[in-house]
Write a protein that holds these residues in place. Structure first.
Motif, PDB file in Angstrom:
ATOM      1  N   HIS A 156      -8.864 -38.203   5.764  1.00 36.90           N
ATOM      2  CA  HIS A 156      -8.139 -36.996   5.381  1.00 36.90           C
ATOM      3  C   HIS A 156      -8.164 -35.993   6.529  1.00 36.90           C
ATOM      4  CE1 HIS A 156      -7.646 -37.821   0.995  1.00 36.90           C
ATOM      5  NE2 HIS A 156      -8.634 -38.657   1.263  1.00 36.90           N
ATOM      6  N   SER A 157      -7.031 -35.364   6.758  1.00 31.97           N
ATOM      7  CA  SER A 157      -6.897 -34.342   7.787  1.00 31.97           C
ATOM      8  C   SER A 157      -6.883 -32.975   7.114  1.00 31.97           C
ATOM      9  CB  SER A 157      -5.595 -34.552   8.570  1.00 31.97           C
ATOM     10  OG  SER A 157      -5.371 -33.508   9.489  1.00 31.97           O
ATOM     11  N   PHE A 158      -7.895 -32.140   7.384  1.00 36.81           N
ATOM     12  CA  PHE A 158      -8.036 -30.853   6.712  1.00 36.81           C
ATOM     13  C   PHE A 158      -7.801 -29.694   7.684  1.00 36.81           C
ATOM     14  CE2 PHE A 158     -10.882 -33.618   4.178  1.00 36.81           C
ATOM     15  CZ  PHE A 158     -10.365 -33.381   2.906  1.00 36.81           C
ATOM     16  N   TYR A 159      -7.126 -28.668   7.169  1.00 37.37           N
ATOM     17  CA  TYR A 159      -7.031 -27.392   7.879  1.00 37.37           C
ATOM     18  C   TYR A 159      -7.624 -26.321   6.980  1.00 37.37           C
ATOM     19  CZ  TYR A 159      -5.029 -23.070   9.784  1.00 37.37           C
ATOM     20  OH  TYR A 159      -4.871 -21.789  10.293  1.00 37.37           O
ATOM     21  N   VAL A 160      -8.581 -25.569   7.511  1.00 37.60           N
ATOM     22  CA  VAL A 160      -9.283 -24.521   6.762  1.00 37.60           C
ATOM     23  C   VAL A 160      -8.889 -23.168   7.338  1.00 37.60           C
ATOM     24  CG1 VAL A 160     -11.534 -23.601   6.093  1.00 37.60           C
ATOM     25  CG2 VAL A 160     -11.234 -26.082   6.392  1.00 37.60           C
ATOM     26  N   ILE A 161      -8.387 -22.271   6.496  1.00 33.82           N
ATOM     27  CA  ILE A 161      -8.055 -20.921   6.952  1.00 33.82           C
ATOM     28  C   ILE A 161      -8.727 -19.909   6.034  1.00 33.82           C
ATOM     29  CG2 ILE A 161      -5.844 -20.958   5.676  1.00 33.82           C
ATOM     30  CD1 ILE A 161      -4.772 -19.071   7.922  1.00 33.82           C
ATOM     31  N   THR A 162      -9.437 -18.983   6.652  1.00 36.27           N
ATOM     32  CA  THR A 162     -10.160 -17.935   5.929  1.00 36.27           C
ATOM     33  C   THR A 162      -9.587 -16.582   6.292  1.00 36.27           C
ATOM     34  OG1 THR A 162     -12.223 -19.188   5.765  1.00 36.27           O
ATOM     35  CG2 THR A 162     -12.395 -16.798   5.643  1.00 36.27           C
ATOM     36  N   PHE A 163      -9.425 -15.725   5.289  1.00 35.40           N
ATOM     37  CA  PHE A 163      -9.004 -14.338   5.485  1.00 35.40           C
ATOM     38  C   PHE A 163     -10.221 -13.465   5.209  1.00 35.40           C
ATOM     39  CE2 PHE A 163      -5.281 -16.794   4.512  1.00 35.40           C
ATOM     40  CZ  PHE A 163      -4.292 -16.277   5.331  1.00 35.40           C
ATOM     41  N   PRO A 164     -10.990 -13.101   6.242  1.00 35.41           N
ATOM     42  CA  PRO A 164     -12.260 -12.384   6.039  1.00 35.41           C
ATOM     43  C   PRO A 164     -12.106 -11.068   5.279  1.00 35.41           C
ATOM     44  CG  PRO A 164     -12.157 -13.265   8.260  1.00 35.41           C
ATOM     45  CD  PRO A 164     -10.799 -13.457   7.666  1.00 35.41           C
ATOM     46  N   SER A 165     -11.087 -10.292   5.608  1.00 32.14           N
ATOM     47  CA  SER A 165     -10.925  -8.998   4.939  1.00 32.14           C
ATOM     48  C   SER A 165     -10.644  -9.169   3.455  1.00 32.14           C
ATOM     49  CB  SER A 165      -9.795  -8.197   5.596  1.00 32.14           C
ATOM     50  OG  SER A 165     -10.138  -7.844   6.914  1.00 32.14           O
ATOM     51  N   ALA A 166      -9.923 -10.243   3.105  1.00 30.56           N
ATOM     52  CA  ALA A 166      -9.607 -10.509   1.704  1.00 30.56           C
ATOM     53  C   ALA A 166     -10.694 -11.323   1.017  1.00 30.56           C
ATOM     54  CB  ALA A 166      -8.271 -11.248   1.603  1.00 30.56           C
TER      55      ALA A 166
END
Length: 335
Positions: A156-166
């Motif tokens: 599986h190919s994963f992309y993780v994106i985090t929005f720290p302020s939210a």
């Protein structure tokens, strides 16, 4: 702020301009004032630069240009034919790539300023964030601090994106073309996923903890996170009979899954799955119901919920908090 290295050259961008620069060949201390070029696919300032394979990518606010080493005198790069993408980089730290593709939070040219998440494969960009996720991102006061990383695990190919302020983390499984959200329990609060950075080292997938600075191994077969309980939760799409305006009655739901997964001792000896129902588009929920997932070795056990009532609209939430394997083997069977 951004620097890339390719074919013996360092490349960087001038802040708030269209100018990209290169150093002398294998000499990061030599920067000739004439060794530069301008990104001219669109008159938007450059934000970042990176390099991979045979290409150097220049990210603007609303467009991206792809160049290659043409061996030109002075600044050595030349833009590829058709090498302009109508997506810019909305958050410089959101950029990530693995062997499959590159991913980033993008700003579109039409309508200008719309934020979407893009995957680029062979110079072809595709918007991978669905409408619901785009609507969530549009609610965030700040998105420029978004951070991303990509990794591959068990095909599986994963992309993780985090929005720290939210305080939110979203994960895209490119192999399944599905999104899910991850969170962690930190100081007894449910917050963004603790994993902030990633590296594959010495045969292990390693992640850094934004809250403590510790480094952990990202492993399968472990059902706690830094000693804390992991709650797995899934919500089904809404079902209704809108065309006829009829109520839907449900007397039985069976959840096909691997059972007999109970722990040897402690929490999870008799693991439970919880179910609750919403009839108003997940604004409110009915009380939880529980069903056993089977003690260790009880492989013939079935996970069944009965007498669930009726309603015009149905969303079902399934959740597991016990530290045991949770593996579905098919779609829910509803009667």
């Amino acid at each position: 702020e951004a620097v890339a290295f390719k074919d013996g050259f360092f490349f960087t961008v001038d802040p708030n301009s269209q100018v990209g620069r290169s150093c002398g060949l294998y000499d990061g201390t030599s920067w000739d004032a004439l060794d530069f070029a301008s990104a001219e696919g669109d008159p938007d300032p450059l934000v970042s630069v990176d390099a991979s394979d045979e290409n150097v990518w220049w990210y603007g606010r609303v467009t991206t240009e792809i160049t290659y080493n043409a061996g030109l005198e002075g600044f050595p790069l030349q833009r590829r034919t058709g090498g302009v993408l109508n997506f810019g980089l909305a958050a410089s730290k959101s950029l990530a790539q693995n062997n499959q593709a590159r991913f980033f939070l993008a700003r579109t040219t039409a309508p200008q300023g719309e934020r979407v998440i893009v995957m680029v494969n062979d110079f072809t960009p595709t918007i991978i964030s669905p409408r619901g996720l785009n609507e969530e991102i549009a609610k965030f006061t700040t998105v420029s601090d978004a951070e991303g990383f990509a990794y591959m695990r068990e095909g599986h190919s994963f992309y993780v994106i985090t929005f720290p302020s939210a305080g939110r983390t979203f994960v895209y499984d490119a192999s399944e073309q599905l999104w899910h959200e991850r969170s962690s329990v930190v100081s007894d609060a449910d917050v963004r996923w603790r994993s902030r950075a990633y590296a594959y080292f010495n045969g292990f997938h390693m992640v850094g903890d934004y809250s403590s600075g510790k480094i952990y191994k990202l492993k399968t077969g472990v059902y706690t996170e830094a000693g804390a309980t992991i709650k797995r939760r899934i919500v089904t799409p809404e079902e209704s009979d809108q065309e006829n305006g009829n109520r839907i009655s449900v007397t039985r739901i069976e959840v096909p899954m691997k059972t007999g997964v109970g722990a040897l001792s402690g929490q999870g000896v008799d693991p439970k799955m919880s179910l609750r129902v919403s009839h108003d588009g997940v604004k409110t929920w009915q009380k939880y119901r529980e069903a056993s997932m089977g003690a260790l070795g009880d492989y013939e056990h079935k996970v069944i919920f009965r007498r669930l009532g009726s309603g015009y609209r149905w969303n079902v939430e399934l959740s597991v908090s016990d530290p045991v394997e949770t593996k579905f083997t098919g779609p829910m069977m509803v009667e």
